[in-house]
Write a protein that holds these residues in place. Structure first.
Motif, PDB file in Angstrom:
ATOM      1  N   ALA A 121      29.305  10.637 -13.405  1.00  0.00           N
ATOM      2  CA  ALA A 121      30.137  11.846 -12.685  1.00  0.00           C
ATOM      3  C   ALA A 121      30.941  11.136 -12.003  1.00  0.00           C
ATOM      4  CB  ALA A 121      29.422  12.770 -12.197  1.00  0.00           C
ATOM      5  N   ILE A 175      31.497  16.305 -19.241  1.00  0.00           N
ATOM      6  CA  ILE A 175      30.698  16.498 -18.010  1.00  0.00           C
ATOM      7  C   ILE A 175      31.604  17.621 -17.406  1.00  0.00           C
ATOM      8  CG2 ILE A 175      31.416  14.556 -16.770  1.00  0.00           C
ATOM      9  CD1 ILE A 175      28.523  14.467 -15.312  1.00  0.00           C
ATOM     10  N   THR A 234      36.042  13.809 -19.293  1.00  0.00           N
ATOM     11  CA  THR A 234      35.471  12.800 -20.223  1.00  0.00           C
ATOM     12  C   THR A 234      35.900  11.731 -19.840  1.00  0.00           C
ATOM     13  OG1 THR A 234      35.003  12.410 -22.888  1.00  0.00           O
ATOM     14  CG2 THR A 234      37.247  13.269 -21.967  1.00  0.00           C
ATOM     15  N   MET A 280      25.926   9.940 -21.796  1.00  0.00           N
ATOM     16  CA  MET A 280      26.274  10.878 -20.808  1.00  0.00           C
ATOM     17  C   MET A 280      27.371  10.119 -19.927  1.00  0.00           C
ATOM     18  SD  MET A 280      24.323  13.288 -18.193  1.00  0.00           S
ATOM     19  CE  MET A 280      25.203  14.150 -17.546  1.00  0.00           C
TER      20      MET A 280
END
Length: 64
Positions: free
Chosen positions: A4, A37, A45, A1
């Motif tokens: 963010a 994301i 990315t 992941m």
């Protein structure tokens, strides 16, 4: 992941520009597994994730 709040996150447009590709190519890569994301309507990315994706797909066997 992808974190963010990562400092090295790039929009898909920025990735396409840096790699001299179209955004459609980047979207095709997303369909093939490029980690991204979404924050709001913007998709991100990282350059690291793109390089990992390219190394991974380079090692896959392709039909002749």
């Amino acid at each position: 992941m992808i974190d963010a709040f990562s400092n090295d996150k790039l929009t898909l447009e920025q990735v396409a520009e840096q790699f001299n590709l179209t955004t459609q190519t980047i979207n095709n890569w997303r369909k093939r597994g490029l980690p991204t994301i979404s924050i709001g309507r913007t998709v991100y990315t990282t350059k690291t994730k793109v390089n990992e994706f390219l190394n991974q797909t380079r090692n896959e066997k392709r039909p002749v």
